[in-house]
Design an enzyme around this catalytic site. Structure first.
Site, mmCIF file in Angstrom:
data_model
loop_
_atom_site.group_PDB
_atom_site.id
_atom_site.type_symbol
_atom_site.label_atom_id
_atom_site.label_comp_id
_atom_site.label_asym_id
_atom_site.label_seq_id
_atom_site.Cartn_x
_atom_site.Cartn_y
_atom_site.Cartn_z
ATOM 1 N N LYS A 1 15.175 23.491 70.289
ATOM 2 C CA LYS A 1 16.107 23.259 69.172
ATOM 3 C C LYS A 1 16.788 21.889 69.260
ATOM 4 O O LYS A 1 17.008 21.242 68.244
ATOM 5 C CB LYS A 1 17.166 24.376 69.132
ATOM 6 N N ASN B 1 34.663 31.136 77.330
ATOM 7 C CA ASN B 1 33.389 30.980 78.031
ATOM 8 C C ASN B 1 33.654 30.862 79.523
ATOM 9 O O ASN B 1 34.679 30.325 79.938
ATOM 10 C CB ASN B 1 32.664 29.728 77.533
ATOM 11 N N GLY C 1 31.373 33.061 74.531
ATOM 12 C CA GLY C 1 30.175 32.277 74.796
ATOM 13 C C GLY C 1 30.295 30.917 74.135
ATOM 14 O O GLY C 1 31.094 30.733 73.191
ATOM 15 N N THR D 1 32.243 28.970 81.588
ATOM 16 C CA THR D 1 32.338 27.540 81.917
ATOM 17 C C THR D 1 33.264 26.912 80.884
ATOM 18 O O THR D 1 32.880 26.690 79.732
ATOM 19 C CB THR D 1 30.943 26.867 81.859
ATOM 20 N N ASP E 1 21.339 29.126 61.483
ATOM 21 C CA ASP E 1 21.938 30.203 62.286
ATOM 22 C C ASP E 1 23.360 30.544 61.816
ATOM 23 O O ASP E 1 23.720 31.721 61.704
ATOM 24 C CB ASP E 1 21.975 29.819 63.770
ATOM 25 N N SER F 1 8.648 36.610 69.600
ATOM 26 C CA SER F 1 9.445 36.207 68.438
ATOM 27 C C SER F 1 9.188 37.131 67.244
ATOM 28 O O SER F 1 8.048 37.476 66.939
ATOM 29 C CB SER F 1 9.091 34.776 68.034
ATOM 30 N N LEU G 1 25.965 39.609 68.858
ATOM 31 C CA LEU G 1 24.763 38.929 68.348
ATOM 32 C C LEU G 1 23.473 39.498 68.912
ATOM 33 O O LEU G 1 22.388 39.226 68.411
ATOM 34 C CB LEU G 1 24.832 37.420 68.628
ATOM 35 N N THR H 1 12.489 27.669 68.052
ATOM 36 C CA THR H 1 13.306 28.462 68.971
ATOM 37 C C THR H 1 13.305 27.792 70.341
ATOM 38 O O THR H 1 12.788 26.685 70.506
ATOM 39 C CB THR H 1 12.847 29.948 68.960
HETATM 40 P P1 NAP Z 1 22.620 30.219 75.584
HETATM 41 O O1 NAP Z 1 22.557 28.944 74.823
HETATM 42 O O2 NAP Z 1 21.899 30.340 76.871
HETATM 43 O O3 NAP Z 1 24.195 30.514 75.875
HETATM 44 C C1 NAP Z 1 24.566 31.637 76.594
HETATM 45 C C2 NAP Z 1 26.089 31.689 76.671
HETATM 46 O O4 NAP Z 1 26.454 32.928 77.292
HETATM 47 C C3 NAP Z 1 26.711 30.581 77.499
HETATM 48 O O5 NAP Z 1 27.958 30.269 76.949
HETATM 49 C C4 NAP Z 1 26.855 31.219 78.871
HETATM 50 O O6 NAP Z 1 27.930 30.710 79.633
HETATM 51 C C5 NAP Z 1 27.180 32.646 78.508
HETATM 52 N N1 NAP Z 1 26.727 33.594 79.526
HETATM 53 C C6 NAP Z 1 25.467 33.755 79.983
HETATM 54 N N2 NAP Z 1 25.438 34.738 80.913
HETATM 55 C C7 NAP Z 1 26.706 35.181 81.032
HETATM 56 C C8 NAP Z 1 27.321 36.174 81.840
HETATM 57 N N3 NAP Z 1 26.603 36.906 82.711
HETATM 58 N N4 NAP Z 1 28.645 36.377 81.733
HETATM 59 C C9 NAP Z 1 29.380 35.636 80.854
HETATM 60 N N5 NAP Z 1 28.854 34.665 80.064
HETATM 61 C C10 NAP Z 1 27.533 34.458 80.164
HETATM 62 O O7 NAP Z 1 22.135 31.448 74.706
HETATM 63 P P2 NAP Z 1 22.189 31.590 73.120
HETATM 64 O O8 NAP Z 1 20.904 31.132 72.542
HETATM 65 O O9 NAP Z 1 23.441 31.034 72.629
HETATM 66 O O10 NAP Z 1 22.178 33.194 72.965
HETATM 67 C C11 NAP Z 1 23.323 33.959 73.299
HETATM 68 C C12 NAP Z 1 23.126 35.399 72.826
HETATM 69 O O11 NAP Z 1 23.026 35.417 71.406
HETATM 70 C C13 NAP Z 1 21.856 36.063 73.349
HETATM 71 O O12 NAP Z 1 22.145 37.410 73.605
HETATM 72 C C14 NAP Z 1 20.894 35.957 72.192
HETATM 73 O O13 NAP Z 1 19.946 37.005 72.184
HETATM 74 C C15 NAP Z 1 21.834 36.100 71.016
HETATM 75 N N6 NAP Z 1 21.328 35.437 69.804
HETATM 76 C C16 NAP Z 1 21.216 36.191 68.687
HETATM 77 C C17 NAP Z 1 20.783 35.596 67.517
HETATM 78 C C18 NAP Z 1 20.646 36.433 66.269
HETATM 79 O O14 NAP Z 1 20.039 35.961 65.304
HETATM 80 N N7 NAP Z 1 21.201 37.619 66.251
HETATM 81 C C19 NAP Z 1 20.461 34.227 67.486
HETATM 82 C C20 NAP Z 1 20.591 33.487 68.666
HETATM 83 C C21 NAP Z 1 21.027 34.104 69.833
HETATM 84 P P3 NAP Z 1 27.848 29.287 80.407
HETATM 85 O O15 NAP Z 1 28.107 28.241 79.375
HETATM 86 O O16 NAP Z 1 28.945 29.407 81.401
HETATM 87 O O17 NAP Z 1 26.480 29.221 81.004
#
Ligand code: NAP
Length: 290
Positions: free
Chosen positions: A80, A165, A141, A167, A116, A29, A231, A76
Site C-alpha cells: 500500500k 496505541n 491502534g 507504541t 478504506d 484475499s 475492524l 493489499t
Molecule cells: P497494522 O498496520 O499492522 O497495525 C496494527 C496495529 O495494531 C498497530 O498499531 C500495532 O501497534 C497494534 N497491535 C498489533 N498487535 C498488538 C497487540 N498484541 N496489542 C496491542 N496492539 C497491537 O495492521 P492494519 O492493517 O492496520 O490492521 C489492523 C486490524 O484491522 C487487523 O485486525 C486487520 O484485520 C483489520 N483490518 C480490517 C479491515 C476491514 O476492511 N475490516 C481493513 C484493514 C484492516 P504498534 O504500532 O505498537 O505495532
C-alpha cells in the site's frame, strides 16, 4: 450441449476486462470474491484475479498494469505504501495517508486512491446509522487501518479522535491525521477517553483468528450508549464484540468496512453503482467456508 449452456456467456472471453488484487500473501484475499460477485450482479464483462506480488516488486506490478491494460488494481499488504510512490497521481486522501488500496486507470495515467476510510464510514452508517459529526471517537491502534479511520473521522467532523496505541509515537503520528480533533492518548488516560466516547474502534489485530484471543480494551469501560466497531471480521464475533453485546452495547464487526471499501473501488473502476447486497452476501458465504 443443452440450450441453456449455449446461451450462457462464457465466464471469460476476449472482451473481458481484467482487474486484480496484488499482495503477499494474497491467496486468502476476499477481493476477487467480492468483485466477481459485483461483476456478475451488474452483468459487466469484467473479472478479478489475485496476483501474488512479493515485497519490493510493486513498481514492476505497476509497469505490468500499464503494459497489460489492466483496468483496475486493488492493493493489499505489503504494497500500500510503495504503490503510493509509484502511481502517476494520488487523491488527496491517498496522499494524506501515504497509502493506496485501489488504482484507477485514467487514460494513460494510474491514479492511487484509498477507499478504506470512506468504506469505514459507509459501513458505520449502514450498520449503525451513526453520523460521526460532532461525536467523540477513540481508535485503538495506529497502523494502516487505524490511520485511514482516524483520517476519515477527522474529515467527517468528529470533535475528538483520540488514538491509543502500544507504541505511543505511532499514536501521535496517526492522531495528526484527524487535524485539530486528533490527540494521542497516554496509557493512563485510555480508560477515561473510552468511557466518554460515542464511538470506539478496534484497529488492532487483538482478537483476530490466529492472532490470539483477548480484549484490546476492557469492554466494561465502554459507555452503554456508545457504538463499537471491531475492524476484525474473522472471526465474525471477537471476544470484545461478545462481551459488549452481552452488556447490550451496540457492536459491529469489520465486514461492512471490507464490503464498502470494495464497493467504492468497484464504482471507481466501472462507473457503475456497486451492488452492495450481492457483495456482502458473497463475502459472508466465503467466510462461512473458512
Ligand atoms: P497494522 O498496520 O499492522 O497495525 C496494527 C496495529 O495494531 C498497530 O498499531 C500495532 O501497534 C497494534 N497491535 C498489533 N498487535 C498488538 C497487540 N498484541 N496489542 C496491542 N496492539 C497491537 O495492521 P492494519 O492493517 O492496520 O490492521 C489492523 C486490524 O484491522 C487487523 O485486525 C486487520 O484485520 C483489520 N483490518 C480490517 C479491515 C476491514 O476492511 N475490516 C481493513 C484493514 C484492516 P504498534 O504500532 O505498537 O505495532
Amino acid at each position: 450441449m443443452d440450450e441453456s449452456s449455449v446461451d450462457e456467456r462464457p465466464p471469460v472471453s476476449g472482451e473481458t476486462r481484467l482487474t486484480a488484487v496484488i499482495g503477499d500473501p494474497v491467496r486468502h484475499s476476499l477481493s476477487p470474491c467480492l468483485m466477481n460477485a459485483a461483476f456478475a450482479e451488474t452483468g459487466l464483462d469484467w473479472t478479478c484475479v489475485a496476483l501474488e506480488v512479493p515485497e519490493g516488486r510493486a513498481s514492476g506490478a505497476l509497469e505490468g498494469m500499464r503494459a497489460l491494460g489492466i483496468a483496475g488494481l486493488s492493493v493489499t499488504m505489503p504494497h500500500k505504501d510503495a504503490v503510493a510512490s509509484g502511481v502517476d497521481d494520488l487523491t488527496p486522501v491517498a496522499a494524506a495517508l501515504g497509502a493506496v488500496n485501489c488504482i484507477v486507470r485514467d487514460g494513460e495515467s494510474l491514479v492511487g486512491h484509498n477507499t478504506d476510510g470512506a468504506g469505514f464510514l459507509d459501513g458505520l452508517r449502514h450498520d449503525a446509522g451513526f453520523d460521526v459529526s460532532g461525536r467523540r471517537a477513540v481508535v485503538l491502534g495506529a497502523g494502516g487501518a487505524a490511520r485511514a479511520v482516524v483520517h476519515a473521522l477527522g474529515l467527517a467532523g468528529a470533535v475528538e479522535v483520540a488514538v491509543a496505541n502500544r507504541t505511543i509515537g505511532r499514536a501521535v503520528t496517526a492522531a495528526d491525521l484527524a487535524g485539530a480533533a486528533g490527540r494521542a492518548l497516554e496509557p493512563s488516560s485510555v480508560g477515561e477517553a473510552v468511557a466518554a466516547a460515542d464511538l470506539v474502534v478496534n484497529a488492532t489485530p487483538v482478537g483476530m483468528a490466529g492472532a490470539g484471543a483477548g480484549h484490546p480494551v476492557d469492554p466494561g469501560l465502554v459507555a452503554a450508549g456508545a457504538v463499537v466497531v471491531d475492524l476484525i471480521y474473522h472471526p465474525a464475533q471477537t471476544e470484545l464484540l461478545a462481551a459488549l453485546r452481552g452488556r447490550g452495547v451496540e457492536a459491529h464487526n469489520g465486514l461492512s468496512m471490507l464490503v464498502f471499501q470494495a464497493a467504492n473501488a468497484f464504482t471507481l473502476w466501472t462507473g457503475v453503482e456497486a451492488p452492495v447486497a450481492a457483495m456482502d452476501a458473497a463475502a459472508r458465504a466465503a467466510l462461512a467456508r473458512r
